[in-house]
Scaffold this active site. Structure first.
Site, PDB file in Angstrom:
ATOM      1  N   THR A   5       6.329  53.226  33.275  1.00  0.00           N
ATOM      2  CA  THR A   5       5.848  54.349  32.468  1.00  0.00           C
ATOM      3  C   THR A   5       6.364  55.678  33.001  1.00  0.00           C
ATOM      4  N   ASP A   6       6.415  56.675  32.133  1.00  0.00           N
ATOM      5  CA  ASP A   6       6.798  58.021  32.591  1.00  0.00           C
ATOM      6  C   ASP A   6       5.708  58.647  33.466  1.00  0.00           C
ATOM      7  N   GLU A   7       4.502  58.071  33.438  1.00  0.00           N
ATOM      8  CA  GLU A   7       3.394  58.679  34.205  1.00  0.00           C
ATOM      9  C   GLU A   7       3.622  58.632  35.711  1.00  0.00           C
ATOM     10  N   ARG A  55       2.233  65.159  24.955  1.00  0.00           N
ATOM     11  CA  ARG A  55       2.806  63.834  25.174  1.00  0.00           C
ATOM     12  C   ARG A  55       4.052  63.694  24.292  1.00  0.00           C
ATOM     13  N   ASN A 111       3.815  55.234  23.610  1.00  0.00           N
ATOM     14  CA  ASN A 111       4.132  54.460  22.416  1.00  0.00           C
ATOM     15  C   ASN A 111       3.003  54.595  21.395  1.00  0.00           C
ATOM     16  N   SER A 137      -0.714  52.866  40.517  1.00  0.00           N
ATOM     17  CA  SER A 137      -0.465  51.412  40.597  1.00  0.00           C
ATOM     18  C   SER A 137       0.886  51.064  39.974  1.00  0.00           C
ATOM     19  N   LYS A 138       1.254  51.757  38.902  1.00  0.00           N
ATOM     20  CA  LYS A 138       2.571  51.491  38.292  1.00  0.00           C
ATOM     21  C   LYS A 138       3.687  51.971  39.226  1.00  0.00           C
ATOM     22  N   ARG A 175     -10.515  64.756  30.960  1.00  0.00           N
ATOM     23  CA  ARG A 175     -10.200  63.607  31.841  1.00  0.00           C
ATOM     24  C   ARG A 175      -9.909  64.164  33.232  1.00  0.00           C
ATOM     25  N   TYR A 212      -4.090  54.558  37.575  1.00  0.00           N
ATOM     26  CA  TYR A 212      -3.146  53.769  36.752  1.00  0.00           C
ATOM     27  C   TYR A 212      -1.709  54.086  37.144  1.00  0.00           C
ATOM     28  N   SER A 213      -1.358  55.381  37.143  1.00  0.00           N
ATOM     29  CA  SER A 213       0.056  55.704  37.400  1.00  0.00           C
ATOM     30  C   SER A 213       0.427  55.407  38.852  1.00  0.00           C
ATOM     31  N   ALA A 223       2.924  42.728  31.518  1.00  0.00           N
ATOM     32  CA  ALA A 223       1.479  42.541  31.735  1.00  0.00           C
ATOM     33  C   ALA A 223       0.953  43.597  32.693  1.00  0.00           C
TER      34      ALA A 223
HETATM   35  P1  NAD Z   1      -1.818  46.460  26.720  1.00  0.00           P
HETATM   36  O1  NAD Z   1      -2.991  46.857  27.539  1.00  0.00           O
HETATM   37  O2  NAD Z   1      -1.883  46.595  25.225  1.00  0.00           O
HETATM   38  O3  NAD Z   1      -1.440  44.934  27.002  1.00  0.00           O
HETATM   39  C1  NAD Z   1      -1.429  44.398  28.294  1.00  0.00           C
HETATM   40  C2  NAD Z   1      -1.299  42.881  28.172  1.00  0.00           C
HETATM   41  O4  NAD Z   1      -1.233  42.336  29.502  1.00  0.00           O
HETATM   42  C3  NAD Z   1      -2.477  42.209  27.466  1.00  0.00           C
HETATM   43  O5  NAD Z   1      -2.014  41.239  26.552  1.00  0.00           O
HETATM   44  C4  NAD Z   1      -3.256  41.549  28.596  1.00  0.00           C
HETATM   45  O6  NAD Z   1      -3.961  40.390  28.212  1.00  0.00           O
HETATM   46  C5  NAD Z   1      -2.129  41.225  29.583  1.00  0.00           C
HETATM   47  N1  NAD Z   1      -2.616  41.109  30.963  1.00  0.00           N
HETATM   48  C6  NAD Z   1      -3.388  42.004  31.645  1.00  0.00           C
HETATM   49  N2  NAD Z   1      -3.657  41.530  32.883  1.00  0.00           N
HETATM   50  C7  NAD Z   1      -3.027  40.329  32.985  1.00  0.00           C
HETATM   51  C8  NAD Z   1      -2.933  39.352  34.021  1.00  0.00           C
HETATM   52  N3  NAD Z   1      -3.556  39.528  35.198  1.00  0.00           N
HETATM   53  N4  NAD Z   1      -2.207  38.236  33.804  1.00  0.00           N
HETATM   54  C9  NAD Z   1      -1.596  38.041  32.605  1.00  0.00           C
HETATM   55  N5  NAD Z   1      -1.665  38.924  31.579  1.00  0.00           N
HETATM   56  C10 NAD Z   1      -2.372  40.052  31.758  1.00  0.00           C
HETATM   57  O7  NAD Z   1      -0.588  47.266  27.310  1.00  0.00           O
HETATM   58  P2  NAD Z   1       0.622  48.002  26.568  1.00  0.00           P
HETATM   59  O8  NAD Z   1       0.191  49.334  26.139  1.00  0.00           O
HETATM   60  O9  NAD Z   1       1.231  47.065  25.611  1.00  0.00           O
HETATM   61  O10 NAD Z   1       1.616  48.203  27.821  1.00  0.00           O
HETATM   62  C11 NAD Z   1       2.480  47.164  28.220  1.00  0.00           C
HETATM   63  C12 NAD Z   1       3.286  47.632  29.415  1.00  0.00           C
HETATM   64  O11 NAD Z   1       4.034  48.782  29.088  1.00  0.00           O
HETATM   65  C13 NAD Z   1       2.440  48.013  30.631  1.00  0.00           C
HETATM   66  O12 NAD Z   1       3.088  47.575  31.782  1.00  0.00           O
HETATM   67  C14 NAD Z   1       2.381  49.536  30.564  1.00  0.00           C
HETATM   68  O13 NAD Z   1       2.227  50.077  31.858  1.00  0.00           O
HETATM   69  C15 NAD Z   1       3.745  49.848  29.986  1.00  0.00           C
HETATM   70  N6  NAD Z   1       3.850  51.088  29.211  1.00  0.00           N
HETATM   71  C16 NAD Z   1       2.963  51.348  28.191  1.00  0.00           C
HETATM   72  C17 NAD Z   1       3.128  52.492  27.415  1.00  0.00           C
HETATM   73  C18 NAD Z   1       2.193  52.804  26.256  1.00  0.00           C
HETATM   74  O14 NAD Z   1       2.299  53.901  25.681  1.00  0.00           O
HETATM   75  N7  NAD Z   1       1.318  51.914  25.866  1.00  0.00           N
HETATM   76  C19 NAD Z   1       4.169  53.385  27.699  1.00  0.00           C
HETATM   77  C20 NAD Z   1       5.037  53.094  28.758  1.00  0.00           C
HETATM   78  C21 NAD Z   1       4.871  51.934  29.500  1.00  0.00           C
HETATM   79  O1  DAU Z   2       3.027  58.000  28.981  1.00  0.00           O
HETATM   80  C1  DAU Z   2       2.938  56.609  28.899  1.00  0.00           C
HETATM   81  C2  DAU Z   2       1.491  56.190  28.989  1.00  0.00           C
HETATM   82  O2  DAU Z   2       0.875  56.569  27.771  1.00  0.00           O
HETATM   83  C3  DAU Z   2       1.311  54.694  29.240  1.00  0.00           C
HETATM   84  O3  DAU Z   2       1.858  54.373  30.491  1.00  0.00           O
HETATM   85  C4  DAU Z   2      -0.170  54.312  29.193  1.00  0.00           C
HETATM   86  O4  DAU Z   2      -0.316  52.913  29.331  1.00  0.00           O
HETATM   87  C5  DAU Z   2      -0.733  54.751  27.853  1.00  0.00           C
HETATM   88  O5  DAU Z   2      -2.117  54.467  27.795  1.00  0.00           O
HETATM   89  C6  DAU Z   2      -0.493  56.245  27.632  1.00  0.00           C
HETATM   90  O6  DAU Z   2      -1.293  57.050  28.546  1.00  0.00           O
HETATM   91  P1  DAU Z   2      -2.022  58.393  28.062  1.00  0.00           P
HETATM   92  O7  DAU Z   2      -3.112  58.688  28.993  1.00  0.00           O
HETATM   93  O8  DAU Z   2      -1.035  59.477  27.780  1.00  0.00           O
HETATM   94  O9  DAU Z   2      -2.575  57.863  26.623  1.00  0.00           O
HETATM   95  P2  DAU Z   2      -3.981  58.024  25.897  1.00  0.00           P
HETATM   96  O10 DAU Z   2      -3.806  57.501  24.503  1.00  0.00           O
HETATM   97  O11 DAU Z   2      -5.113  57.508  26.699  1.00  0.00           O
HETATM   98  O12 DAU Z   2      -4.136  59.614  25.805  1.00  0.00           O
HETATM   99  C7  DAU Z   2      -3.166  60.427  25.158  1.00  0.00           C
HETATM  100  C8  DAU Z   2      -3.618  61.872  25.296  1.00  0.00           C
HETATM  101  O13 DAU Z   2      -4.801  62.064  24.509  1.00  0.00           O
HETATM  102  C9  DAU Z   2      -3.993  62.276  26.716  1.00  0.00           C
HETATM  103  O14 DAU Z   2      -3.634  63.625  26.919  1.00  0.00           O
HETATM  104  C10 DAU Z   2      -5.520  62.145  26.735  1.00  0.00           C
HETATM  105  C11 DAU Z   2      -5.913  62.496  25.311  1.00  0.00           C
HETATM  106  N1  DAU Z   2      -7.126  61.816  24.792  1.00  0.00           N
HETATM  107  C12 DAU Z   2      -7.220  60.462  24.902  1.00  0.00           C
HETATM  108  C13 DAU Z   2      -8.325  59.787  24.445  1.00  0.00           C
HETATM  109  C14 DAU Z   2      -8.436  58.287  24.579  1.00  0.00           C
HETATM  110  C15 DAU Z   2      -8.134  62.554  24.194  1.00  0.00           C
HETATM  111  O15 DAU Z   2      -8.037  63.796  24.064  1.00  0.00           O
HETATM  112  N2  DAU Z   2      -9.246  61.891  23.742  1.00  0.00           N
HETATM  113  C16 DAU Z   2      -9.392  60.538  23.847  1.00  0.00           C
HETATM  114  O16 DAU Z   2     -10.454  59.993  23.426  1.00  0.00           O
END
Ligand code: NAD
Ligand code: DAU
Length: 352
Positions: free
Chosen positions: A133-135, A222, A188, A161-162, A289, A158-159, A85
């Site tokens: 996360t790798d961030e 990425r 992902n 806080s993680k 960004r 974000y990064s 979460a």
């Molecule tokens: P997401 O935003 O799709 O889902 C987050 C979930 O957490 C949601 O279901 C939301 O309702 C729940 N949530 C948020 N705040 C909450 C709270 N206060 N109490 C209970 N539930 C709460 O996120 P995601 O992309 O599936 O990422 C999941 C985890 O993996 C995160 O910790 C993220 O940092 C990490 N991560 C994501 C990626 C990526 O590419 N998406 C990559 C590496 C790590």
């Molecule tokens: O690396 C892991 C991380 O990947 C996770 O920890 C984060 O939760 C997840 O959101 C993701 O972060 P990014 O910032 O890399 O993902 P995002 O999809 O927001 O952006 C991917 C790349 O695309 C980034 O370089 C920004 C760019 N981008 C993104 C959006 C939303 C654009 O150029 N245009 C856009 O509208």
């Protein structure tokens, strides 16, 4: 290691829903508890196909709620936690950093504390698995890879806080002897990804013939991993990872954003029966960004050598499966892009 009652937080989100499905189907002898408060990113539609499984349980709760989380640990005695979460979108963290500090830092700390209060008299066979996360490593230049030894250097709220939550997890290991593992994964992609993130946003915009807003010059890199491969890695680490250790997870699959977007456009033209080059015309370069990390790339040698995990889905295959899923689940897409998200999109992209 055998775990009976597993708490998975954030199970209604993108990655969490794939992890829940993987565990519920594979481990019928486990009780799986999905704890989620259903923010804009949480969606129970993601779990429709498994919601009636006898080993699946839903707990609608906020990870920051001290009393309730402690009560749940007392009542259910979860012996394993897989914590996903979080607030997860970098752009939202730039607009509203406090929400990220609250959920990602305080929420994690609250879970750690409840877990410690329940089990610190006997940690045997207990495990807290924190998904990160790798961030947290910050940005790479044109070369090099993030290893488990790369120093933390987060650049976005974000990064940061993680990174902070990772440090709290480690500190509970050092201070209270809490058995933990952490994994730091790259980007992902796959079904159920909320369409504020690059790949699902651009799939949706191509379907709707809307602009594709590429930040800056698009030369940001990425490393992409299919979400089901991440769920498999989480299973491996949860069961076989070494306590007090970190594992990097990645796809060995680096793409510059602009190249990825062009590949996506070609695949979508093909699937939608559009003429070659049609979707590419939607590409629009917009304001960058702030604090945009140039490049992420993971060295996933450790998990490969120690636990025998590696990605199983190629990028072309995964992207094709992902696009098909969005085309077949139009209603899901319409539901999540109406309401609050519409305002976010309007507000965020009209200012770029
Ligand atoms: P997401 O935003 O799709 O889902 C987050 C979930 O957490 C949601 O279901 C939301 O309702 C729940 N949530 C948020 N705040 C909450 C709270 N206060 N109490 C209970 N539930 C709460 O996120 P995601 O992309 O599936 O990422 C999941 C985890 O993996 C995160 O910790 C993220 O940092 C990490 N991560 C994501 C990626 C990526 O590419 N998406 C990559 C590496 C790590
Ligand atoms: O690396 C892991 C991380 O990947 C996770 O920890 C984060 O939760 C997840 O959101 C993701 O972060 P990014 O910032 O890399 O993902 P995002 O999809 O927001 O952006 C991917 C790349 O695309 C980034 O370089 C920004 C760019 N981008 C993104 C959006 C939303 C654009 O150029 N245009 C856009 O509208």
């Amino acid at each position: 290691m055998f775990k009976k009652k597993i708490l998975i937080t954030g199970g209604a989100g993108f990655i969490g829903s794939h992890v829940i499905r993987h565990f519920v189907k594979k481990y019928s002898n486990y009780e799986i508890y999905n704890l989620d408060i259903l923010t804009y990113a949480g969606n129970l539609e993601n779990l429709k196909d498994i919601e009636d499984y006898p080993n699946y349980n839903l707990l609608l709760e906020d990870i920051t709620n001290e009393d309730r989380i402690q009560d749940l640990f007392t009542e259910y005695e979860f012996d394993g936690v897989i914590h996903l979460a979080a607030e997860s979108h970098v752009d939202r963290s730039i607009k509203n950093p406090l929400a990220f500090a609250k959920t990602n830092i305080l929420g994690t700390l609250n879970l750690l504390n409840s877990f410690k209060n329940r089990w610190s008299d006997n940690w045997k066979d207990k495990r807290f698995y924190h998904i990160s996360t790798d961030e947290v490593y910050g940005t790479l230049g044109e070369t090099g890879l993030f290893t488990e030894e790369t120093p933390y250097s987060p650049n976005s709220p974000y990064s940061a806080s993680k990174a902070s939550s990772d440090h709290f997890v480690r500190s509970y290991g050092e201070t209270y002897g809490m058995p933990f593992v952490i994994s730091n994964c790259s980007n992902n992609y796959g079904p159920n990804h909320f369409p504020e993130k690059l790949i699902p946003l651009f799939i949706n915009n191509i379907i709707e013939n809307k602009d594709l807003p590429v930040y800056g010059d698009g030369n940001y890199t990425r490393d992409w991993l299919y979400v089901k491969d991440h769920a498999r890695a989480i299973d491996k680490i949860f069961h076989e990872g070494e306590n007090m250790k970190t594992y990097n997870i990645g796809g060995f699959n680096e793409w510059k954003n602009i190249d990825l977007v062009k590949l996506l456009c070609r695949l979508m033209d093909n699937k939608l029966g559009r003429s070659k080059g049609e979707s590419e015309k939607l590409i629009t370069f917009v304001k960058d960004r702030p604090g945009h990390d140039l490049r992420y790339a993971i060295d996933a040698t450790k998990i490969k050598e120690e636990l025998g995990w590696e990605p199983s889905v190629s990028f072309e295959e995964g992207l094709s499966l992902t696009i098909d899923w969005y085309l077949e689940n139009e209603e899901w897409l319409i539901n999540v892009t109406s309401g609050e998200y519409k305002n976010y999109y309007q507000d965020f992209y009209s200012n770029r």
